[in-house]
Design a protein around this motif. Structure first.
Motif, PDB file in Angstrom:
ATOM      1  N   ASP A 575       0.875  -1.234   0.049  1.00 56.85           N
ATOM      2  CA  ASP A 575       0.026  -0.019  -0.053  1.00 56.85           C
ATOM      3  C   ASP A 575       1.131   1.149  -0.043  1.00 56.85           C
ATOM      4  OD1 ASP A 575      -1.851   2.135   0.182  1.00 56.85           O
ATOM      5  OD2 ASP A 575      -2.909   1.256   2.185  1.00 56.85           O
ATOM      6  N   ARG A 576       0.985   1.742  -1.229  1.00 57.02           N
ATOM      7  CA  ARG A 576       2.032   3.075  -1.209  1.00 57.02           C
ATOM      8  C   ARG A 576       1.229   4.196  -0.527  1.00 57.02           C
ATOM      9  NH1 ARG A 576       3.040  -0.605  -4.833  1.00 57.02           N
ATOM     10  NH2 ARG A 576       5.340  -0.807  -5.829  1.00 57.02           N
ATOM     11  N   LYS A 577       0.325   4.047  -0.062  1.00 52.25           N
ATOM     12  CA  LYS A 577      -0.487   5.286   0.609  1.00 52.25           C
ATOM     13  C   LYS A 577      -0.145   5.187   2.121  1.00 52.25           C
ATOM     14  CE  LYS A 577      -4.082   6.255  -2.661  1.00 52.25           C
ATOM     15  NZ  LYS A 577      -5.554   6.353  -3.193  1.00 52.25           N
TER      16      LYS A 577
END
Length: 675
Positions: A575-577
């Motif tokens: 999850d790059r967020k």
């Protein structure tokens, strides 16, 4: 002139010897019985059998099970723990987990140090590293006298939050060494300066209980080797896949706890790379167990979550090896539910499988393979005779219980053993996000080549590699490693709040310590390599991944992206967020040791010269006339179409129908499934 590179792997049953002559480029191997009560005697006996003189040895490297056996058998020196007041029961409490959560009657092994030998000191350091309560030297001296009266041989010092400030531990260690000369003392802030008191304390305790044992063992071995004419450093393989010189072993004794097992993984990596493979699974199948390792893109998987006995972790980096109870001596049996089982119980070396004719009566994998004709009656070049009638009688017990014929029972025993090993192969590959179809299987150990082709077919692994000396491959692995030290430090901070300059300062201090260690090992600066890693995790998570970082990082964006990619591969999620934080810093220091260059061979002779006999062997529901070859006489580039059997001093290789084998220029046997 010194021209011999000697590698010896001391196992519980056999001591394997691998000799490489640099001048003639000749390889010779042998085996001798291990002597657990005096391991050095097995080493000397192996040298004598291999006709190696000490004055001719240029490099002597070895793996040993001395530490492993000491922990399992609890043959440990009288050891004490000195810890912060109120924390003496951390080894008892552990993490409150069990290996088998639902077995109410199976208890975790008792701590290595009894409660009566665990002592408390009035001291305190907060989580920032501020000393709240200083050590009282008189309290420590009084404790030292008590330990002296009790005949304490070793002491582990582990204080709360010492990972961030080890000053109180340093003071206590110095006083204890002053008051108790000759007693082994180690402090957690020196052994493993990382957060989590149980893991740090457990590692320090293991280091303390093994310190005196490894010190005595190394001193004795050095003395015996000097008598033989060898006066250079002895290299000892450690869990991380590197070696330490004999002078460093006592300081990091816990790293020797899986010394012998790591050698096989190193050998597997080398063999696969020689054959042009970057991805490989190592299958080291011996008499009582099978050790499985994995190499991906040229790197062996490393873990810090390992132990010899469950509940007592060792926090040093170690090659990740999955061990199951499946070996030549594994016993077949019927469980309460009426199913056929195989292992983990083993007949061991004594009495051994029934076919050894040494008193064993239970059916084992070796007995089943003998009944099926896959094993011949002559082993070790004829020096060991197997009794087929005894094997038939033993396998008959399973046949009677399941209303099978003798042959059906033997085949069922092998199929269950293969199923167990396939389950383990899936655990270390598929469960870790790796596709077995992208790997080669390196089958070695005394029994690995017997089963390798069947496992590869079930797992859809396209290639099986059997090295020239599979039974002593682990010993060869001892010659293929470098001096290695792994340093770590707890460093918790939000990833977006850290700077490259801040990391450089932290790593610089660790590199200074690493360079000092390599210098003590006699490694020249030009032969030294330092590799940095950042342990990263998503905020709020517990498990972290070690991501490599360049020595002079200009930007951390690439490191962050590498973390997301590795997390996706390892856990099938990223999850790059999500916010990311740094959990710790790691530094690997490598001191390059010259490796032997094994010879290449050209084609010579023909395949028919290697044919020993034709024997009836059971394949695919029937006995088939099968060619039996002598491996020593197999020519390079020879192509063998299954069914076939290849016999040699230390192993037997099975090439089933629909498989083809080719002997490469290094004399490896490369087995593939016919398309």
């Amino acid at each position: 002139m010194k021209q011999i590179r000697l590698a010896i792997d001391v196992g519980g049953t056999f001591t394997d010897v691998f000799v490489f002559d640099e001048k003639t480029r000749k390889i010779s191997v042998t085996k001798t019985s291990s002597t657990p009560s005096n391991p050095e005697k097995g080493i000397l006996a192996g040298m004598e059998k291999a006709q190696v003189k000490g004055e001719n040895i240029k490099v002597f490297s070895h793996g040993t099970t001395v530490g492993t056996n000491a922990l399992i058998e609890r043959k440990l020196p009288k050891t004490a723990l000195v810890t912060t007041k109120g924390f003496r029961d951390v080894p008892e409490i552990r993490r409150g987990t069990k290996l088998d959560l639902w077995d109410a009657y199976k208890d975790t092994a008792k701590p290595y140090i009894r409660r009566r030998d665990r002592f408390e000191i009035n001291e305190r350091v907060d989580y920032h590293g501020n000393i709240l309560t200083e050590v009282d030297p008189e309290e420590v001296r009084a404790l030292a006298q008590k330990l002296k009266q009790r005949g304490t041989e070793s002491i582990a010092v582990c204080f709360l939050n010492a990972y961030v400030n080890g000053e109180n531990e340093r003071i206590v260690k110095e006083i204890l060494q002053e008051e108790l000369p000759g007693v082994y003392v180690c402090a957690s802030s020196e052994v493993l300066p990382e957060i989590f008191e149980h893991e740090r304390m457990s590692t320090t305790i293991v280091n303390a209980v093994l310190g005196p044992i490894m010190s005595r063992y190394i001193r004795t071995l050095e003395g015996e080797m000097e008598k033989k004419g060898f006066k250079d450093d002895i290299l000892v393989l450690h869990s991380g896949g590197g070696v330490m010189t004999s002078s460093t072993v006592p300081r990091y004794a816990a790293r020797i706890a899986s010394s012998g097992i790591a050698a096989g993984a190193i050998a597997s990596k080398h063999i696969a790379q020689l054959c042009g493979y970057k991805n490989a699974i190592g299958l080291d199948m011996g008499g009582t167990s099978t050790d499985i390792s994995l190499m991906y893109d040229g790197d062996i998987r490393i873990t810090k979550d390992w132990y010899i006995e469950y509940g007592y972790p060792i926090g040093f980096p170690s090659i990740e090896i999955l061990t199951i109870g499946a070996g030549g001596g594994s016993i077949a049996w019927k469980d309460d539910g009426g199913s056929l089982r195989n292992g983990p119980q083993s007949a061991g070396a004594v009495p051994g499988p029934a076919c050894y004719n040494k008193g064993g009566e239970e059916p084992t994998n070796s007995d089943a393979n003998l009944v099926l004709g896959r094993l011949g009656v002559n082993l070790l070049d004829g020096s060991m005779q197997l009794d087929k009638e005894k094997a038939i009688q033993a396998v008959g017990k399973i046949a009677k219980k399941f209303n099978y014929s003798i042959v059906e029972a033997a085949n069922a025993i092998i199929e269950v053993a293969n199923a167990n090993m396939c389950d383990a192969l899936r655990l270390i590959s598929v469960r870790r996000g790796y596709d077995p179809r992208e790997f080669a299987l390196v089958a070695f150990g005394g029994a690995g080549p017997l089963h390798g082709a069947y496992l590869a077919k079930e797992m859809e692994i396209p290639t099986v590699i059997v090295p020239p000396h599979p039974g002593v491959a682990a010993a060869m692995g001892c010659l293929l490693v470098d001096v290695r030290h792994d340093l770590s430090k707890t460093f918790v901070k939000k990833f977006n709040q850290v700077t490259t300059e801040e990391l450089d300062v932290e790593f610089a201090a660790m590199e200074q310590e690493a360079e000092k260690l390599l210098q003590e090992e006699g490694v020249a600066k030009e032969n030294s390599t330092l590799m940095r890693y950042i342990e990263m995790r998503y905020s709020g998570q517990w498990r972290a991944l070690a991501i490599p970082i360049s020595s002079k990082a200009q930007s951390l964006k690439e490191t962050l992206e590498a973390f997301h990619q590795e997390h996706e591969r390892e856990y099938a999620f990223s999850d790059r967020k999500q916010a990311v934080e740094i959990y710790g810093l790691q530094l690997t220091a490598i001191g390059t040791v010259p490796k032997p260059e094994f010879p290449k061979y050209g084609p010579s002779g023909n395949l028919e010269d290697a044919l020993k006999e034709i024997r009836e062997v059971y394949f695919d529901s029937e006995f088939v006339a099968t060619k039996i070859f002598d491996r020593e006489k197999l020519p390079v580039s020879a192509e063998i179409h299954g069914p076939a059997i290849v016999e040699q001093l230390d192993a037997t290789t099975v090439i089933p129908p629909d498989f083809t084998a080719i002997v490469d220029e290094y004399r490896n046997i490369i087995i593939t499934v016919n398309k």
